[in-house]
Design an enzyme around this catalytic site. Structure first.
Site, mmCIF file in Angstrom:
data_model
loop_
_atom_site.group_PDB
_atom_site.id
_atom_site.type_symbol
_atom_site.label_atom_id
_atom_site.label_comp_id
_atom_site.label_asym_id
_atom_site.label_seq_id
_atom_site.Cartn_x
_atom_site.Cartn_y
_atom_site.Cartn_z
ATOM 1 N N ALA A 1 0.904 -1.242 0.151
ATOM 2 C CA ALA A 1 -0.102 0.231 -0.003
ATOM 3 C C ALA A 1 0.982 1.287 -0.018
ATOM 4 O O ALA A 1 2.004 1.240 0.424
ATOM 5 C CB ALA A 1 -1.003 0.080 1.218
ATOM 6 N N GLY B 1 0.506 5.761 0.441
ATOM 7 C CA GLY B 1 -0.177 7.109 0.540
ATOM 8 C C GLY B 1 0.714 8.352 0.380
ATOM 9 O O GLY B 1 1.795 8.182 -0.337
ATOM 10 N N GLY B 2 0.153 9.377 0.826
ATOM 11 C CA GLY B 2 0.711 10.358 0.429
ATOM 12 C C GLY B 2 2.106 10.704 1.369
ATOM 13 O O GLY B 2 2.884 11.242 0.962
ATOM 14 N N GLY C 1 3.538 7.941 3.361
ATOM 15 C CA GLY C 1 4.445 6.560 3.494
ATOM 16 C C GLY C 1 4.046 5.569 2.581
ATOM 17 O O GLY C 1 2.854 5.439 1.731
ATOM 18 N N VAL D 1 3.770 1.006 2.757
ATOM 19 C CA VAL D 1 4.052 -0.335 3.416
ATOM 20 C C VAL D 1 4.384 -1.680 2.542
ATOM 21 O O VAL D 1 3.952 -1.851 1.444
ATOM 22 C CB VAL D 1 2.502 -0.673 4.163
ATOM 23 N N LYS E 1 7.089 -0.497 7.264
ATOM 24 C CA LYS E 1 6.575 0.877 6.858
ATOM 25 C C LYS E 1 7.476 1.792 6.880
ATOM 26 O O LYS E 1 8.198 2.060 7.742
ATOM 27 C CB LYS E 1 5.110 1.333 7.927
ATOM 28 N N ASP F 1 -7.747 8.039 14.831
ATOM 29 C CA ASP F 1 -7.997 7.786 13.555
ATOM 30 C C ASP F 1 -8.768 6.436 13.503
ATOM 31 O O ASP F 1 -8.496 5.671 12.593
ATOM 32 C CB ASP F 1 -6.734 7.991 12.749
#
Length: 468
Positions: free
Chosen positions: A13, A15-16, A18, A20, A35, A131
């Site tokens: 995966a 994202g903006g 980090g 994984v 990560k 979160d």
């Protein structure tokens, strides 16, 4: 390679901020999850510190419902900072919901029970996740739940990373106190868990809009909509307790886990099938203008920085801001825009002025402002019947507008016998306690209060008769 020990195999995966990876631990010959920060953020002191704190938070926790951390690298020797964790075989709850839309009530309370068990461990360590959302709950093939992504978890040492007035979280699951800019407490995690349960039962989040600001304001000011009648009443009561606007009205994680486990064994809950997907009701922009959000004076300079996480166990980077009315007027002046017309006779209503007050006094206060009042009741365990728990709409409105006031009502539950039975078993008594009711006649010559009449009123009558 990450360092000399971990061989990256497959990116799972991104994202903006980090990403994984599935990796091989060459020293111990095992598969792990790594990560790490993206290259463009690897030099950011703030992001490096957040990753370090996430490693510390996870290392301090040990629970079957939490992902285990194995190692951490600070990024020296031209390496990116990284965190080595347990590789969880499963999929995010968000992926499960995208496929199934709704889940059976028994499965929902099982997920709530397991997530609450993990949160109880987190909160006992003086941490707040901040979160909680479906993407951060991993469902394993055996049905067990793992909480992931502590990238924005808050502990005493994280205070310096959160700027004044900044709120971090995901708008769809944001607790009211987070949206209002107040301090984050464990109760905020429980509200988010309640919203997750609502989505599992209804097939969509309770508040949806293209405007994320409108969603956050809805969580701040509007009670979560009622679940359909097809959801068993005990399950609806649990969700309503979790999504109470007042943080003090929400049960803690330990109580939620116990409550949800009892519901899991309830035959009526076990037999209930998945419900239909509720129709989407678009949330209107607050006060008719998505930029100007009326707020009490101590919140007018509020800045909401809401970091959205792109995938499970991954810190995101997107954000949005709520500007104060004065900032909006300044921006309009620079662009030549004119403010929208306002009714001549208006009043401003701040719902936080009424939360926790008695329903009759709130109704009278709103009517004195020239507003019409509609009353709705919701089951909110822990709140006295008739206590106001919500109000909508809010902000500036025309005189004569109808305002809906939500008040708590009492739900009769079978929880008391459970507690009595446990007490009896500990003392060696019968599992079915016997209750004896003794009716004693009133002493001669003393007046009896009428049925339903307050005792103080009856005493007043006795004094009057005595004078006669």
């Amino acid at each position: 390679m990450v360092g000399e020990r971990y061989r990256l195999c497959e990116r799972l995966a991104a994202g903006g901020v980090g990403e994984v990876w599935r990796a091989e631990d060459t020293a111990l010959d095992r598969t792990v999850a790594v990560k790490m920060l993206r290259p463009e953020h690897a030099e950011s002191e703030e992001y490096r510190e957040r990753l370090r704190l996430e490693a510390r938070h996870l290392a301090a926790l040990s629970h079957p419902r939490l992902a285990e951390v194995y190692d951490y690298g600070d990024g020296r020797e031209d390496q990116r900072p990284y965190l080595v964790m347990e590789l969880i075989d499963g999929e995010p709850l968000s992926a499960v919901l995208a496929r199934a839309r709704t889940l059976p009530p028994r499965r929902v309370v099982e997920i709530v029970a397991q997530a609450a068990e993990g949160l109880a461990c987190v909160h006992a360590a003086a941490l707040v996740h901040r979160d909680m959302k479906p993407a951060n709950l991993l469902i394993r093939p055996d049905g067990s739940v793992k909480i992931t992504d502590f990238g924005i978890a808050r502990g005493p040492e994280t205070l310096r990373l959160t700027r004044t007035g900044e709120v971090i979280g995901t708008p769809l699951y944001l607790a009211p106190e987070q949206a209002a800019g107040y301090g984050v407490t464990p109760a905020g995690d429980l509200y988010s868990l309640g919203v997750i349960a609502w989505e599992c039962l209804a097939g969509r989040p309770p508040f949806q809009s293209d405007d994320v600001l409108a969603v956050a304001i809805a969580h701040r000011d509007r009670p979560v909509p009622l679940l359909p009648d097809s959801v068993p009443e005990p399950v609806r009561a649990l969700v309503e307790a979790l999504t109470a606007k007042d943080p003090a009205a929400r049960p803690d994680a330990v109580a939620v886990a116990e409550w949800a486990r009892r519901l899991r064994d309830d035959p009526a809950v076990a037999a209930a099938p998945p419900g239909p997907v509720l129709a989407v009701e678009e949330e209107p922009s607050p006060a008719g203008d998505t930029a100007e959000v009326p707020a009490s004076p101590h919140r007018r300079a509020l800045l909401l920085g809401v970091g959205a996480v792109a995938a499970a166990a991954l810190t995101g980077a997107s954000g949005w801001a709520l500007r104060s009315p004065s900032a909006v007027r300044s921006a309009r002046a620079q662009t030549g825009g004119a403010p929208s017309a306002r009714p001549r006779r208006t009043v401003t209503v701040d719902p936080t002025d009424y939360y926790g007050h008695r329903l009759d006094s709130v109704v009278k206060a709103l009517q004195r402002l020239g507003l019409r009042v509609s009353v709705r009741h919701q089951v909110v365990p822990g709140r006295s019947s008739g206590t106001v728990v919500g109000l909508t709409p809010s902000g500036e409105m025309a005189v004569g507008t109808t305002v809906t006031v939500y008040a708590a009502r009492t739900l009769t539950t079978p929880s008391a016998p459970h507690r009595t039975t446990r007490a009896a078993s500990r003392t060696g008594g019968s599992a079915e306690p016997t209750r004896t009711v003794v009716h004693r006649p009133a002493p001669p010559g003393k007046a009896k209060a009428k049925a339903g009449e307050p005792k103080g009123k009856a005493k007043g009558k006795r004094r009057k008769h005595g004078k006669d």
